[in-house]
Design a protein around this motif. Structure first.
Motif, PDB file in Angstrom:
ATOM      1  N   LEU A   1     -15.975  12.712  20.648  1.00 59.06           N
ATOM      2  CA  LEU A   1     -16.214  11.327  20.239  1.00 59.06           C
ATOM      3  C   LEU A   1     -16.771  11.211  18.821  1.00 59.06           C
ATOM      4  N   LYS A   2     -17.118  12.358  18.226  1.00 56.73           N
ATOM      5  CA  LYS A   2     -17.707  12.339  16.894  1.00 56.73           C
ATOM      6  C   LYS A   2     -16.752  11.745  15.862  1.00 56.73           C
ATOM      7  N   ASN A   3     -15.448  12.011  16.016  1.00 59.06           N
ATOM      8  CA  ASN A   3     -14.452  11.515  15.068  1.00 59.06           C
ATOM      9  C   ASN A   3     -13.760  10.239  15.541  1.00 59.06           C
ATOM     10  N   SER A   4     -14.287   9.644  16.602  1.00 54.04           N
ATOM     11  CA  SER A   4     -13.684   8.399  17.090  1.00 54.04           C
ATOM     12  C   SER A   4     -14.128   7.229  16.217  1.00 54.04           C
ATOM     13  N   PRO A   5     -13.464   6.071  16.318  1.00 53.90           N
ATOM     14  CA  PRO A   5     -13.837   4.918  15.486  1.00 53.90           C
ATOM     15  C   PRO A   5     -15.247   4.438  15.793  1.00 53.90           C
ATOM     16  N   SER A   6     -15.900   3.888  14.781  1.00 52.59           N
ATOM     17  CA  SER A   6     -17.240   3.334  14.990  1.00 52.59           C
ATOM     18  C   SER A   6     -17.210   2.157  15.946  1.00 52.59           C
ATOM     19  N   ILE A   7     -16.193   1.308  15.809  1.00 55.81           N
ATOM     20  CA  ILE A   7     -16.055   0.115  16.662  1.00 55.81           C
ATOM     21  C   ILE A   7     -14.586  -0.071  17.005  1.00 55.81           C
ATOM     22  N   VAL A   8     -14.293  -0.405  18.241  1.00 58.91           N
ATOM     23  CA  VAL A   8     -12.944  -0.758  18.675  1.00 58.91           C
ATOM     24  C   VAL A   8     -12.949  -2.235  19.066  1.00 58.91           C
ATOM     25  N   VAL A   9     -12.038  -2.994  18.481  1.00 56.44           N
ATOM     26  CA  VAL A   9     -11.968  -4.438  18.710  1.00 56.44           C
ATOM     27  C   VAL A   9     -10.659  -4.756  19.428  1.00 56.44           C
ATOM     28  N   ARG A  10     -10.749  -5.486  20.548  1.00 57.65           N
ATOM     29  CA  ARG A  10      -9.556  -5.916  21.281  1.00 57.65           C
ATOM     30  C   ARG A  10      -9.607  -7.426  21.494  1.00 57.65           C
ATOM     31  N   ARG A  11      -8.458  -8.031  21.358  1.00 53.56           N
ATOM     32  CA  ARG A  11      -8.349  -9.476  21.581  1.00 53.56           C
ATOM     33  C   ARG A  11      -8.233  -9.736  23.083  1.00 53.56           C
ATOM     34  N   VAL A  12      -8.931 -10.746  23.558  1.00 50.30           N
ATOM     35  CA  VAL A  12      -8.916 -11.072  24.979  1.00 50.30           C
ATOM     36  C   VAL A  12      -8.453 -12.513  25.170  1.00 50.30           C
TER      37      VAL A  12
END
Length: 406
Positions: free
Chosen positions: A77-88
């Motif tokens: 998870l170290k290289n995963s995105p800081s924030i993931v945004v999904r439209r709901v």
């Protein structure tokens, strides 16, 4: 004066001249005498060694596996995105406009960069699979650096993908059905995260999930500092004209950790019988030392000092304890960190059909092994030495009288 009958076969009738010397110090003759005294009871000695080795193996495997899974998950998870945004929307998730979403995210102070992803879950021959629209800018580039990028109509699959009747082709079903040609397989060392993953061309991913051109599944955001991720969530949410749901890297790590803890909870069941076994071992060693305490009176009567007796009991404890603990640690370390091992998936996590090969991170293993030493070896050592120490400082006449009455 009380006449003492020395039992046949007792330790006193085998005393070597150099052992009787009160000035005797810790040396090879004392070590040899300690080993010889241990094997006066060969069955008990061997059973104690095997019991301790098995106990260390079981508890060591449980602790090392739990620690290794958490450590490996943190690195992934170290290289995963800081924030993931999904439209709901009221029915669930919906695609978001790619260029507009990136522009709105970058306008928020604290955002370093933003990008979009096209991915989802589709049905394959063996069940649900995770499908990613993959290109050079994708965050998964570290997983597929050794394989060519899939073109339209092609797929790169994880090691756990079942291909169906025709091995070189893969059928996926989502909003639409696709039949893709398998061009390569991801490396086995990526199995922990890419076991059931399929990498396809972004256009094929859009067609599979029914995502229109110019739209994406979600938005990934990187910030300047990891600690700022939670602070900018309100501003980031207000930047979009539609409702969104955001997940930070820290939250993702927490979700993974709690899920892993639930799935590996059965591992800790081993600790319950393990502690019971440790208690029985400690009680057996303690009782055995008390039963043999009459020999202490004989040793002291023949000129042994308290230091000599304590040294011999310490050596006897170490001769059994150190090899047993070492053997148990070697077994548990090999079971957990052997490259490509898949037994934890079969035994603990329910991956019966095709368990992924695990390549776990070894950082923190030393601390876990030290916990095993503190948890098992120290109680055993205390049980072996405490009765001997008490007997060594007592009057030898008391033990001789007790032995005569017995």
């Amino acid at each position: 004066m009380i006449k003492t009958k020395i039992p046949k076969g007792s330790a006193s009738d085998r005393l070597a001249p150099n052992v009787v010397d009160p000035r005797f110090r810790l040396s090879f003759p004392l070590f040899a005498w300690s080993v010889r005294d241990l094997f006066r009871y060969p069955i008990e000695t061997i059973l104690l060694f095997l019991s301790m080795a098995a106990l260390v193996s079981i508890l060591g495997t449980a602790l090392l596996l739990s620690q290794a899974l958490s450590s490996t998950a943190g690195l992934l998870l170290k290289n995963s995105p800081s924030i993931v945004v999904r439209r709901v929307n009221p029915t669930g998730w919906s695609a978001l406009p790619a260029k507009e979403s990136i522009r709105l995210a970058i306008s928020v102070p604290g955002v370093l960069q933003a990008g979009t992803r096209i991915w989802g879950t589709a049905n394959g021959p063996g069940g649900a699979l995770t499908v990613f629209g993959y290109d050079e800018s994708h965050r998964l580039s570290g997983l597929a650096k050794s394989v060519p990028l899939p073109k339209r109509g092609e797929a790169v699959v994880g090691t756990g993908i079942k291909t169906g009747e025709v091995p070189e082709f893969l059928k996926l079903t989502g909003q639409h059905a696709l039949i893709l040609k398998i061009t390569d397989t991801l490396e086995a060392k990526t199995s922990m995260v890419a076991h059931d993953m399929v990498l396809v061309h972004p256009d094929d991913a859009r067609r599979l999930f029914g995502i229109a051109e110019g739209y994406a599944s979600d938005l990934i955001v990187d910030v300047f500092h990891e600690t700022e991720a939670g602070a900018i969530l309100p501003d980031l949410s207000r930047a979009f004209p539609w409702p969104v749901r955001m997940t930070t890297r820290k939250e993702a790590a927490g979700f993974y950790g709690s899920a892993s803890a639930r799935r590996s909870g059965i591992v800790y069941i081993a600790i319950i019988p393990g502690m019971l076994a440790l208690a029985l071992i400690v009680f057996g060693v303690f009782k055995g030392q008390i039963v043999q305490s009459c020999n202490v009176g004989l040793f002291k009567a023949f000129g042994w000092t308290t230091t000599n007796i304590f040294q011999m009991q310490l050596l006897k404890a170490l001769v059994i304890g150190i090899p047993a603990v070492t053997a148990g640690m070697v077994v548990s370390y090999g079971l957990v960190f052997r490259s490509g091992s898949s037994w934890p998936g079969y035994l603990f996590f329910g991956w019966n059909d095709s368990s992924p090969q695990l390549f776990l991170n070894t950082s923190g293993a030393i601390l876990a092994l030290i916990e095993i030493v503190v948890l098992i070896f120290l109680p055993y050592l205390a049980a072996a030495l405490w009765p001997a120490l008490r007997a060594a400082v007592s009057d030898p006449q008391d033990f001789l009288e007790y032995n005569n009455l017995g």
